[in-house]
Design a protein around this motif. Structure first.
Motif, mmCIF file in Angstrom:
data_model
loop_
_atom_site.group_PDB
_atom_site.id
_atom_site.type_symbol
_atom_site.label_atom_id
_atom_site.label_comp_id
_atom_site.label_asym_id
_atom_site.label_seq_id
_atom_site.Cartn_x
_atom_site.Cartn_y
_atom_site.Cartn_z
ATOM 1 N N ASN A 294 115.176 -6.040 42.327
ATOM 2 C CA ASN A 294 116.412 -5.938 43.089
ATOM 3 C C ASN A 294 116.247 -6.273 44.565
ATOM 4 O OD1 ASN A 294 117.263 -5.121 40.612
ATOM 5 N ND2 ASN A 294 117.988 -3.112 41.231
ATOM 6 N N GLN A 295 115.057 -6.706 44.944
ATOM 7 C CA GLN A 295 114.814 -7.239 46.286
ATOM 8 C C GLN A 295 114.378 -8.704 46.121
ATOM 9 O OE1 GLN A 295 112.809 -4.413 49.194
ATOM 10 N NE2 GLN A 295 112.166 -3.472 47.270
ATOM 11 N N PRO A 296 115.319 -9.636 46.125
ATOM 12 C CA PRO A 296 114.978 -11.031 45.833
ATOM 13 C C PRO A 296 113.833 -11.591 46.667
ATOM 14 C CG PRO A 296 117.352 -10.744 45.862
ATOM 15 C CD PRO A 296 116.766 -9.442 46.324
ATOM 16 N N ALA A 297 113.740 -11.200 47.923
ATOM 17 C CA ALA A 297 112.673 -11.727 48.775
ATOM 18 C C ALA A 297 111.302 -11.294 48.260
ATOM 19 C CB ALA A 297 112.862 -11.263 50.212
ATOM 20 N N GLN A 298 111.194 -10.069 47.751
ATOM 21 C CA GLN A 298 109.941 -9.590 47.178
ATOM 22 C C GLN A 298 109.698 -10.214 45.803
ATOM 23 O OE1 GLN A 298 107.770 -7.524 48.767
ATOM 24 N NE2 GLN A 298 109.093 -7.514 50.560
ATOM 25 N N PHE A 299 110.745 -10.256 45.007
ATOM 26 C CA PHE A 299 110.654 -10.783 43.644
ATOM 27 C C PHE A 299 110.196 -12.237 43.633
ATOM 28 C CE2 PHE A 299 112.758 -12.852 39.985
ATOM 29 C CZ PHE A 299 112.219 -12.103 38.949
ATOM 30 N N LYS A 300 110.675 -13.012 44.593
ATOM 31 C CA LYS A 300 110.359 -14.442 44.617
ATOM 32 C C LYS A 300 108.913 -14.701 45.051
ATOM 33 C CE LYS A 300 112.531 -18.827 45.885
ATOM 34 N NZ LYS A 300 111.299 -19.577 46.145
ATOM 35 N N LYS A 301 108.331 -13.801 45.809
ATOM 36 C CA LYS A 301 107.014 -14.054 46.386
ATOM 37 C C LYS A 301 105.874 -13.329 45.680
ATOM 38 C CE LYS A 301 108.817 -14.846 51.067
ATOM 39 N NZ LYS A 301 108.808 -14.342 52.469
ATOM 40 N N SER A 303 104.153 -10.950 42.341
ATOM 41 C CA SER A 303 104.186 -10.417 40.980
ATOM 42 C C SER A 303 104.459 -8.920 41.062
ATOM 43 C CB SER A 303 102.855 -10.663 40.279
ATOM 44 O OG SER A 303 101.831 -9.885 40.899
ATOM 45 N N LEU A 304 104.764 -8.316 39.930
ATOM 46 C CA LEU A 304 105.001 -6.868 39.922
ATOM 47 C C LEU A 304 103.734 -6.124 40.353
ATOM 48 C CD1 LEU A 304 106.722 -4.407 39.352
ATOM 49 C CD2 LEU A 304 106.144 -4.618 36.915
ATOM 50 N N ARG A 305 102.567 -6.615 39.918
ATOM 51 C CA ARG A 305 101.317 -5.955 40.306
ATOM 52 C C ARG A 305 101.098 -6.064 41.818
ATOM 53 N NH1 ARG A 305 97.239 -4.836 36.990
ATOM 54 N NH2 ARG A 305 97.699 -6.547 35.548
ATOM 55 N N GLU A 306 101.328 -7.258 42.361
ATOM 56 C CA GLU A 306 101.155 -7.436 43.806
ATOM 57 C C GLU A 306 102.124 -6.558 44.590
ATOM 58 O OE1 GLU A 306 99.632 -12.093 43.988
ATOM 59 O OE2 GLU A 306 101.781 -11.640 43.944
ATOM 60 N N PHE A 307 103.333 -6.470 44.094
ATOM 61 C CA PHE A 307 104.345 -5.639 44.755
ATOM 62 C C PHE A 307 103.907 -4.184 44.780
ATOM 63 C CE2 PHE A 307 108.110 -2.892 44.333
ATOM 64 C CZ PHE A 307 108.783 -3.213 45.501
ATOM 65 N N CYS A 308 103.435 -3.670 43.641
ATOM 66 C CA CYS A 308 103.033 -2.262 43.567
ATOM 67 C C CYS A 308 101.772 -1.993 44.389
ATOM 68 C CB CYS A 308 102.811 -1.861 42.118
ATOM 69 S SG CYS A 308 104.339 -1.755 41.157
ATOM 70 N N ASN A 309 100.831 -2.945 44.364
ATOM 71 C CA ASN A 309 99.613 -2.767 45.163
ATOM 72 C C ASN A 309 99.935 -2.730 46.653
ATOM 73 O OD1 ASN A 309 98.002 -2.655 42.919
ATOM 74 N ND2 ASN A 309 97.370 -4.800 43.007
ATOM 75 N N LEU A 310 100.891 -3.568 47.061
ATOM 76 C CA LEU A 310 101.285 -3.586 48.467
ATOM 77 C C LEU A 310 101.996 -2.294 48.848
ATOM 78 C CD1 LEU A 310 101.392 -5.337 51.060
ATOM 79 C CD2 LEU A 310 103.657 -6.102 50.321
ATOM 80 N N GLN A 311 102.829 -1.777 47.939
ATOM 81 C CA GLN A 311 103.521 -0.516 48.207
ATOM 82 C C GLN A 311 102.533 0.649 48.245
ATOM 83 O OE1 GLN A 311 107.167 -0.096 48.507
ATOM 84 N NE2 GLN A 311 106.835 -2.276 48.916
#
Length: 349
Positions: A294-301, A303-311
């Motif tokens: 639901n955050q297109p800027a995050q989704f486009k750049k 992966s789900l794993r990268e997103f969670c690791n960054l969070q």
């Protein structure tokens, strides 16, 4: 807004109540609730001068407005004081643009699908509701429609013609039913002055093949940047009503499969969590999937794993724990938008 418009026409003064501390100022109070989980103080509901309604209280059995109110021009000035207040807090225009720029209403009402999770589950068809001129404010430059299933209405084409005759930009906000759309629907819809995004829905993995065919048809019929296509993805709803442990893994997998399909077409999913997600043993996974998609800027750049690791923190823990329990989910955790789009032939014909 319709109720306010009606009562003003009858000579009454109306205003938007912005806090329960204000309710003692009025002769008559009307309270609307859209969502079932909205909290209303019990002492308010027993006030003698209060009438309340809406899907938040009655869900699919909510009483309708009287015809003389339903077919009254909305009072678009009702929210003016509220808009001024949030402007003072420095909110961006995007927060309140629907209050200032759009005429809002229903061209049609109802749907034939009778989905058990939907407030329209008692409906059997889509029919014309309000003529456009009933709710269109000439001073507002855009139109927003909240129709339940617009293209299921037999009169859809004549209704859309009237929209286009206004020359105003327009959008359908609730998610159009891509499953029933043919080439003529797509050509007509995209021939007008569409505003912002186009919203569809992909609620059930069992519709996978049909959705793929329809997205193919969309690609073939019109030239449109698919990043402007938003697709609502329902998750957490068990159609047999059991919500057992076996359901939760399969639902999360089915959700990510639908996300992958949409990725392959360059579309952006928007996760819609059914209320049971909040009591799921995998609540955290639904949360991180929703935040990612639901955050297109995050989704486009990422992966789900990268997103969670960054969070970090709980996001990483939710993902790690789920993958440890279900290692077969790993294939979905590293998919990235640009790479899946490039491999889109996997799904596209």
């Amino acid at each position: 807004m319709k109720m306010s418009g009606f009562f003003k026409k009858e000579g009454h003064q109306t205003s938007l109540v912005q806090g329960y501390e204000e309710i003692g100022k009025f002769d008559k109070l009307y309270l609307s609730q859209v969502f079932t989980d909205t909290c209303v103080p019990p002492k308010v509901l027993i006030l003698g001068n209060l009438t309340y309604g809406g899907t938040g209280f009655y869900y699919d059995k909510a009483p309708k407005l009287p015809d003389e109110i339903e077919h009254c021009m909305p009072d678009y000035g009702l929210y003016d004081a509220y808009i001024e207040k949030i402007r003072r807090y420095g909110e961006s225009d995007s927060v309140y643009k629907f209050y200032t720029d759009y005429s809002i209403g229903f061209l049609t009402r109802g749907c034939f699908r009778q989905c058990s999770f939907c407030v329209n589950r008692n409906s059997t068809r889509s029919v014309p509701a309000s003529p456009l001129e009933e709710f269109m404010d000439e001073k507002r430059k855009k139109l927003c429609f909240l129709d339940d299933n617009f293209f299921a209405c037999p009169e859809w084409e004549s209704l859309l013609d009237k929209v286009m005759e206004t020359g105003k930009r327009y959008q359908f906000r609730q998610g159009l039913d891509l499953r029933i759309m043919q080439k003529k629907h797509i050509e007509k819809l995209f021939s007008g002055k569409l505003d912002d995004k186009v919203y569809f829905a992909f609620d059930d993995i069992r519709d996978k093949d049909l959705i793929i065919r329809k997205l193919d048809l969309l690609h073939e019929t019109v030239e449109v940047k698919m990043k402007y296509i938003r697709v609502y993805v329902l998750c957490g709803f068990d159609r047999v009503g059991k919500w057992g442990n076996g359901f939760w893994y399969q639902d999360i997998r089915d959700t990510l499969e639908r996300v992958k399909i949409l990725m392959s077409f360059g579309c952006f999913p928007y996760i819609m969590r059914y209320e049971k997600c909040w009591t799921s043993p995998y609540y955290g996974m639904y949360t991180v999937i929703s935040r990612w998609c639901n955050q297109p800027a995050q989704f486009k750049k990422k992966s789900l794993r990268e997103f969670c690791n960054l969070q970090g923190g709980s996001s990483k823990r939710y993902l790690d724990e789920f993958e440890k329990e279900y290692p077969q989910i790993s294939e979905y955790l590293d998919m990235k938008y640009d790479e899946v789009v490039a491999d889109g032939a996997l799904y596209r014909g």
